[in-house]
Design a protein around this motif. Structure first.
Motif, PDB file in Angstrom:
ATOM      1  N   TRP A  79       0.841  -1.194   0.000  1.00  0.00           N
ATOM      2  CA  TRP A  79       0.000   0.000   0.000  1.00  0.00           C
ATOM      3  C   TRP A  79       0.872   1.239   0.000  1.00  0.00           C
ATOM      4  O   TRP A  79       2.054   1.194   0.279  1.00  0.00           O
ATOM      5  N   ARG A  80       0.246   2.353  -0.353  1.00  0.00           N
ATOM      6  CA  ARG A  80       0.945   3.640  -0.393  1.00  0.00           C
ATOM      7  C   ARG A  80       0.117   4.653   0.380  1.00  0.00           C
ATOM      8  O   ARG A  80      -1.069   4.803   0.139  1.00  0.00           O
ATOM      9  N   GLY A  81       0.782   5.327   1.312  1.00  0.00           N
ATOM     10  CA  GLY A  81       0.129   6.360   2.108  1.00  0.00           C
ATOM     11  C   GLY A  81       0.835   7.689   1.947  1.00  0.00           C
ATOM     12  O   GLY A  81       1.941   7.758   1.399  1.00  0.00           O
ATOM     13  N   LYS A  82       0.179   8.730   2.444  1.00  0.00           N
ATOM     14  CA  LYS A  82       0.744  10.079   2.317  1.00  0.00           C
ATOM     15  C   LYS A  82       0.372  10.918   3.527  1.00  0.00           C
ATOM     16  O   LYS A  82      -0.618  10.642   4.206  1.00  0.00           O
ATOM     17  N   LEU A  83       1.164  11.919   3.785  1.00  0.00           N
ATOM     18  CA  LEU A  83       0.862  12.918   4.796  1.00  0.00           C
ATOM     19  C   LEU A  83       0.225  14.110   4.079  1.00  0.00           C
ATOM     20  O   LEU A  83       0.890  14.754   3.260  1.00  0.00           O
ATOM     21  N   LEU A  84      -1.043  14.341   4.351  1.00  0.00           N
ATOM     22  CA  LEU A  84      -1.832  15.438   3.787  1.00  0.00           C
ATOM     23  C   LEU A  84      -1.989  15.344   2.270  1.00  0.00           C
ATOM     24  O   LEU A  84      -3.033  14.992   1.779  1.00  0.00           O
ATOM     25  N   VAL A  85      -0.942  15.679   1.520  1.00  0.00           N
ATOM     26  CA  VAL A  85      -1.020  15.625   0.053  1.00  0.00           C
ATOM     27  C   VAL A  85       0.194  14.860  -0.480  1.00  0.00           C
ATOM     28  O   VAL A  85       1.254  14.846   0.152  1.00  0.00           O
ATOM     29  N   ASP A  90       5.531  10.604   1.798  1.00  0.00           N
ATOM     30  CA  ASP A  90       4.831   9.424   1.301  1.00  0.00           C
ATOM     31  C   ASP A  90       5.544   8.171   1.804  1.00  0.00           C
ATOM     32  O   ASP A  90       6.763   8.171   1.977  1.00  0.00           O
ATOM     33  N   GLY A  91       4.755   7.123   1.986  1.00  0.00           N
ATOM     34  CA  GLY A  91       5.323   5.835   2.380  1.00  0.00           C
ATOM     35  C   GLY A  91       4.713   4.722   1.557  1.00  0.00           C
ATOM     36  O   GLY A  91       3.494   4.645   1.424  1.00  0.00           O
ATOM     37  N   GLY A 115       9.521  12.242  -0.293  1.00  0.00           N
ATOM     38  CA  GLY A 115       8.801  13.504  -0.142  1.00  0.00           C
ATOM     39  C   GLY A 115       9.694  14.625   0.347  1.00  0.00           C
ATOM     40  O   GLY A 115      10.772  14.395   0.905  1.00  0.00           O
ATOM     41  N   ILE A 116       9.212  15.836   0.166  1.00  0.00           N
ATOM     42  CA  ILE A 116      10.026  17.006   0.499  1.00  0.00           C
ATOM     43  C   ILE A 116      10.244  17.174   2.002  1.00  0.00           C
ATOM     44  O   ILE A 116      11.211  17.794   2.416  1.00  0.00           O
ATOM     45  N   LEU A 117       9.357  16.593   2.831  1.00  0.00           N
ATOM     46  CA  LEU A 117       9.536  16.699   4.284  1.00  0.00           C
ATOM     47  C   LEU A 117      10.470  15.634   4.851  1.00  0.00           C
ATOM     48  O   LEU A 117      10.869  15.718   6.011  1.00  0.00           O
ATOM     49  N   LEU A 118      10.821  14.629   4.064  1.00  0.00           N
ATOM     50  CA  LEU A 118      11.641  13.526   4.561  1.00  0.00           C
ATOM     51  C   LEU A 118      12.953  13.999   5.193  1.00  0.00           C
ATOM     52  O   LEU A 118      13.302  13.521   6.284  1.00  0.00           O
ATOM     53  N   PRO A 119      13.692  14.941   4.604  1.00  0.00           N
ATOM     54  CA  PRO A 119      14.946  15.367   5.234  1.00  0.00           C
ATOM     55  C   PRO A 119      14.729  16.005   6.615  1.00  0.00           C
ATOM     56  O   PRO A 119      15.642  16.007   7.437  1.00  0.00           O
ATOM     57  N   LEU A 120      13.533  16.502   6.876  1.00  0.00           N
ATOM     58  CA  LEU A 120      13.254  17.137   8.164  1.00  0.00           C
ATOM     59  C   LEU A 120      12.833  16.141   9.234  1.00  0.00           C
ATOM     60  O   LEU A 120      12.760  16.489  10.413  1.00  0.00           O
TER      61      LEU A 120
END
Length: 153
Positions: A79-85, A90-91, A115-120
């Protein structure tokens, strides 16, 4: 440039492919044995929206609604999930079953984060996810092997 981090694990289970698949896809029983994915609900078909509740070691319960991307009987579940958009965090979670000589099963289990938030997110989130996956692998092995032992008795 997209950042991706992956977790890849495997474990050998002394139970048939059919037995492992049965336990892995009996989602309503996850709370009985699964320390990581403590709730999973939805239809067993690719494209279905799931409701998944995770409890990573040292973390809080998190519920999200991934989409089932693969449900290949006795072979692959993903499965594939996401945070907000999509694209923020994404995972892509996956289980692959491989038959072993002698009747056992090898489980390949992991997740690809992007995703762009991954480095944070830092290494803490990834390490908690990795530990949760490893704990689930051990719990699945125990459950499947106990059921296989009962079936052969």
């Amino acid at each position: 440039m997209a950042t991706t981090r992956s977790i890849a694990t495997e474990i050998d289970i002394a139970a048939s492919l059919e037995q492992v698949w049965q336990v892995l896809t009996d989602w309503r029983r996850y709370p009985e044995w699964n320390p990581f994915i403590v709730g999973l609900h939805g239809r067993h078909e690719a494209g279905a929206r799931l409701v998944a509740t995770l409890h990573p070691p040292g973390g809080r319960h998190t519920t999200f609604r991934p989409r089932l991307t693969a449900f290949d009987v006795q072979t692959r579940l993903a499965w594939r999930g996401k945070l907000l958009v999509p694209g923020l965090l994404d995972g892509a979670h996956h289980f692959q079953l491989e038959p072993l000589d002698g009747g056992g099963t090898r489980l390949h289990h992991g997740e690809d984060f992007s995703g762009i938030l991954l480095p944070l997110c830092g290494d803490g989130m990834l390490e908690r996810a990795r530990q949760g996956i490893l704990q689930m692998n051990q719990a699945l092995k125990r459950r499947c092997e106990a059921l296989a032992s009962q079936a052969s008795a």
